[in-house]
Scaffold this active site. Structure first.
Site, PDB file in Angstrom:
ATOM      1  N   ASP A   7       6.615  -4.959   2.613  1.00  0.00           N
ATOM      2  CA  ASP A   7       8.042  -4.816   2.352  1.00  0.00           C
ATOM      3  C   ASP A   7       8.767  -5.069   3.680  1.00  0.00           C
ATOM      4  O   ASP A   7       8.150  -5.174   4.747  1.00  0.00           O
ATOM      5  CB  ASP A   7       8.376  -3.426   1.778  1.00  0.00           C
ATOM      6  CG  ASP A   7       9.716  -3.449   1.025  1.00  0.00           C
ATOM      7  OD1 ASP A   7      10.505  -4.402   1.226  1.00  0.00           O
ATOM      8  OD2 ASP A   7       9.997  -2.507   0.254  1.00  0.00           O
TER       9      ASP A   7
HETATM   10  C1  NOJ Z   1      13.350  -4.014   0.593  1.00  0.00           C
HETATM   11  C2  NOJ Z   1      13.059  -3.546  -0.788  1.00  0.00           C
HETATM   12  O1  NOJ Z   1      12.359  -2.331  -0.752  1.00  0.00           O
HETATM   13  C3  NOJ Z   1      12.258  -4.545  -1.613  1.00  0.00           C
HETATM   14  O2  NOJ Z   1      12.206  -4.080  -2.937  1.00  0.00           O
HETATM   15  C4  NOJ Z   1      12.866  -5.899  -1.528  1.00  0.00           C
HETATM   16  O3  NOJ Z   1      12.113  -6.803  -2.306  1.00  0.00           O
HETATM   17  C5  NOJ Z   1      12.899  -6.339  -0.080  1.00  0.00           C
HETATM   18  N1  NOJ Z   1      13.714  -5.402   0.682  1.00  0.00           N
HETATM   19  C6  NOJ Z   1      13.457  -7.754   0.092  1.00  0.00           C
HETATM   20  O4  NOJ Z   1      14.798  -7.789  -0.194  1.00  0.00           O
END
Ligand code: NOJ
Length: 752
Positions: free
Chosen positions: A285
């Site tokens: 993430d």
């Molecule tokens: C953080 C989020 O937790 C995740 O769900 C998302 O896909 C990513 N950022 C990218 O935007």
């Protein structure tokens, strides 16, 4: 076949280039696996590290820097980069100007629609309709791919028990069975029939894993999940996503039992790779690799990179700890070349499967499908099937349009085009939303709608327009109150400690209820709110979530009886935050509460000896039942359940058992009913839940009609992890077929 590079021809928006391969002069193997191996052999370490790095557009100071990075092979993937021309140009640079011509994989959060927005995933889960959900995700993929996106960071399939957690909006609720069936539908919709179809996106099962168990529902918080809970509940939808062919997984932000999930060898290497045989790639993430420093699990970014690579995180999102440190880590023998090659092979394999080497370009004509009328119609259908009727006293609903002289439309969400789209909606546009106010005006005509917004947004505390709202109510036959939460109150980093209806909405409802007019409350929200007070003030309550682009017409269809509400709750509704966690598959405890044992707080005398009042597991103030149980939802018609039958009273370990019942539409309207099938394992080597969903079926039943519904069980459906191993244990099991987790016909059988 000899490797050749063909020229790119982009003429009048039409794309001609369809083939690419690298310049080694070797024969191109056929399978993604062999092609990935072949390419890997030719790559320098720098190029390999580039493949393991995903960068956000915002990382680059100017567009030329981005182009140079791609030319240099220093980034294999981009996020938040889109648009037909831009994507075609950057892919052209990757293919034509980088040494080996490896295409980029471009990812984006397409969570519940791209331009045609569907209800938030929690809302879609309330439809209990995997086929409709699959189609919604297919539509999202068709729209997103037309802008150059071939990878979505979805589905989000985190189980949670906590409505305080803002990201409850993005998932499928509390139940592992329902979430698993929907995970399968979502992955299948995203990836389409064939991965190399230009409208197919690679899916990304996230957030792996346990993120929904954040302590106190506070986003990003610590999680502690014992292995039986992890395997019996939390991992289930992820396994379903893997089985459905999800090409990527996202390692999460959370610390799981002391080990951050982006550095967790047990969940990534052991479970995902070794036990499940996952052969796609794992992306971190956003900055979750370097955040292991904050967790206190890594000394610095270099250490964090080593931990993540050793755990099996193939690609780093947004931060550059891989890019900056892999060479040193190899020199110091903290990681191995085999690990790097494995990670790159995993990534290349997916790029080959997506057909990116052969056809990386977007056909500009594909954009013509965006907001296609059939897509909007599907959005309306899903929004309709997602809404849950929670209360309908004295048949307050449906309203008869032809008999009404006028209605009062009141509240902050009646005409809030952005709010109805919900959270995690990058690309949906408010100007495409059809609001409830617009839909009701279209239906009744402007003269028969007395609209007073009264509160300008959900947290508004100003009462200055209350008097006008009351006047509008008095002039009307009924009040339609559109309340709930703005979109910004749910989603990432939007956790709430109290989960009531915000602002002065409840006071406004009180003022309106005092007019004596029927009050129809429509809640639009990103989480299950604690709506006890509002429920008491209303004659009917329809829970419509954030319903997407077509929420307005969908809600109007239901309020005016074009169709009956049919959604059922994918999550338990609590009375207040103090009741959390409350989920239907809880354990029985040694002292289960009952109506007889419950002692309400006000019934206790102020003078008492030291006794355990009631002696059972309940709250003195909340009692022992939720506000609404999982699976609950009313209809404009009624359904009768009868004749539960088992194919046998005894099931063999290697056999199957069929449980059937008859469901009759005993009311006055054709409607859908979601029939639910639950099981209880009476005694186990670890204690077992009081009920577990093992099947469901959304059935369209005409008034007066009876249908037979059947569910088949195999021993494997009864298996669970007991802390040591996965077992199916002989003994007595209860079964229920019914309309919710709290009602239904009961029988039992023996497994031997
Ligand atoms: C953080 C989020 O937790 C995740 O769900 C998302 O896909 C990513 N950022 C990218 O935007």
């Amino acid at each position: 076949m000899k490797l050749t590079r063909l020229p790119l021809v982009l003429s009048a928006g039409l794309l001609m280039l369809m083939t690419f391969s690298c310049d080694s002069g070797k024969t191109v193997p056929d399978s993604a696996e062999a092609r990935a191996d072949n390419l890997l052999e030719q790559m320098t370490l720098d190029e390999k590290i580039g493949q393991m790095s995903q960068l956000d557009l915002g990382y680059f100071m100017d567009p030329e820097q981005l182009k140079q990075a791609v030319r240099d092979g220093r980034c294999g993937s981009l996020l938040n980069f889109l648009g037909t021309e831009q994507v075609n140009e950057i892919q052209r640079i990757a293919l034509e100007e980088s040494r080996l011509g490896i295409p980029l994989i471009i990812g984006r959060d397409v969570i519940h629609g791209y331009r045609t927005i569907f209800p938030i995933p929690l809302g879609m889960a309330a439809s209990w309709n995997p086929e409709a959900v699959r189609q919604a995700f297919r539509i999202s993929a068709i729209e997103a791919s037309s802008d150059g996106i071939r990878w979505t960071f979805g589905p989000m399939i985190d189980i949670t028990w906590d409505p305080r957690w803002g990201r409850i909006a993005e998932g499928c609720g509390e139940d592992p069975f329902l979430a698993s069936t929907l995970a399968t539908a979502m992955v299948t919709g995203i990836q389409g029939d064939s991965l190399n179809d230009p409208t197919s996106l690679a899916a990304c099962a996230k957030h792996y894993v346990g993120y929904g168990f954040a302590e106190a529902g506070r986003d990003y918080n610590t999680t502690y999940i014992p292995e039986p809970l992890l395997r019996n509940v939390v991992l289930k939808p992820f396994l379903a996503a893997k089985e459905a062919g999800a090409q990527t997984f996202m390692s999460a932000f959370n610390d799981l039992n002391g080990i951050p999930t982006s550095g967790n060898q047990f969940t990534i290497k052991k479970i995902l790779r070794e036990e499940w045989g996952f052969d796609g790639f794992v992306v971190s993430d956003w900055a979750s690799v370097t955040q292991m420093v904050n967790h206190g699990f890594a000394e610095d970014d270099k250490h964090a990179a080593a931990i993540a690579i050793n755990a099996g995180v193939d690609m780093e999102m947004a931060t550059t700890s891989y890019y900056d440190n892999i060479k040193t880590l190899l020199d110091k023998k903290k990681i191995t070349m085999v690990q790097i090659d494995d990670a790159v092979r995993n990534i290349l394999r997916v790029k080959f499967r997506l057909g990116l080497f052969d056809n990386p370009y977007v056909n500009p004509e594909a954009r013509a499908k965006i907001l296609d009328p059939s897509f909007l119609e599907h959005s309306r259908t899903v929004a309709r099937q997602s809404a849950v009727l929670l209360k309908n006293e004295n048949a307050a609903l449906p309203l008869a349009a032809e008999k009404i002289s006028s209605v009062a439309v009141i509240g902050p969400l009646a005409d809030a085009p952005r709010d109805q789209l919900g959270t995690w909606c990058f690309d949906g546009r408010a100007e495409n939303s059809v609001t409830p106010l617009k839909a009701i005006r279209d239906l009744l005509g402007d003269q028969r709608v007395n609209y007073v917004q009264a509160l300008t947004y959900s947290r508004d505390r100003s009462k200055k327009d209350f008097a006008a709202a009351v006047v509008a109510a008095r002039r009307s036959d009924a009040v339609l109150f559109f309340g709930g939460e703005e979109w910004i109150l749910s989603g990432e980093a939007r956790s709430r400690g109290e989960i009531g209806v915000p602002g002065a909405q409840t006071e406004l409802l009180e003022a309106l209820a005092a007019t004596g007019k029927p009050i129809i409350l429509v809640i639009m929200a990103g989480r299950p709110l604690a709506i006890g007070r509002e429920l008491n003030l209303s004659d009917a309550v329809l829970y419509a979530w954030h319903g997407g682009t077509m929420a307005g017409p969908a809600i109007a269809d239901l309020l005016f009886g074009k169709e009956s509400p049919s959604g059922k709750l994918p999550v338990t509704f609590v009375k207040g935050a103090g009741q959390i966690p409350f989920y239907y598959y809880r354990k029985n405890t040694g002292r289960p509460a009952s109506a007889q044992s419950f002692t309400p707080v006000d019934s206790i005398s102020s003078v008492n000896p030291q006794i355990s009042i009631g002696d059972k597991s309940f709250h003195l103030d909340y009692g022992f039942t939720p506000l609404f149980p999982f699976g609950f939802g009313l209809s404009y018609t009624t359904f009768g359940y009868s004749d539960i039958e088992l194919s046998s009273q005894v099931m063999k370990m290697d056999g199957t058992l069929t449980v059937s019942a008859r469901v009759t539409n005993t009311g006055k309207m054709d409607a859908d009913e979601i029939v639910q099938f639950y099981v209880r394992d009476r005694v186990g080597s670890i204690t077992r839940p009081i009920k577990e969903l093992k099947g469901y079926n959304r059935l369209s039943i005409k008034k007066g009609e009876t249908v037979e519904v059947k569910f088949t069980l195999r021993a494997a459906d009864l298996a669970f992890f007991n802390g040591k191993e996965t077992v199916t244990e002989p003994g007595r099991f209860d079964v229920w077929i019914g309309p919710s987790s709290e009602e239904g016909l009961h029988s039992d059988f023996i497994l031997e």
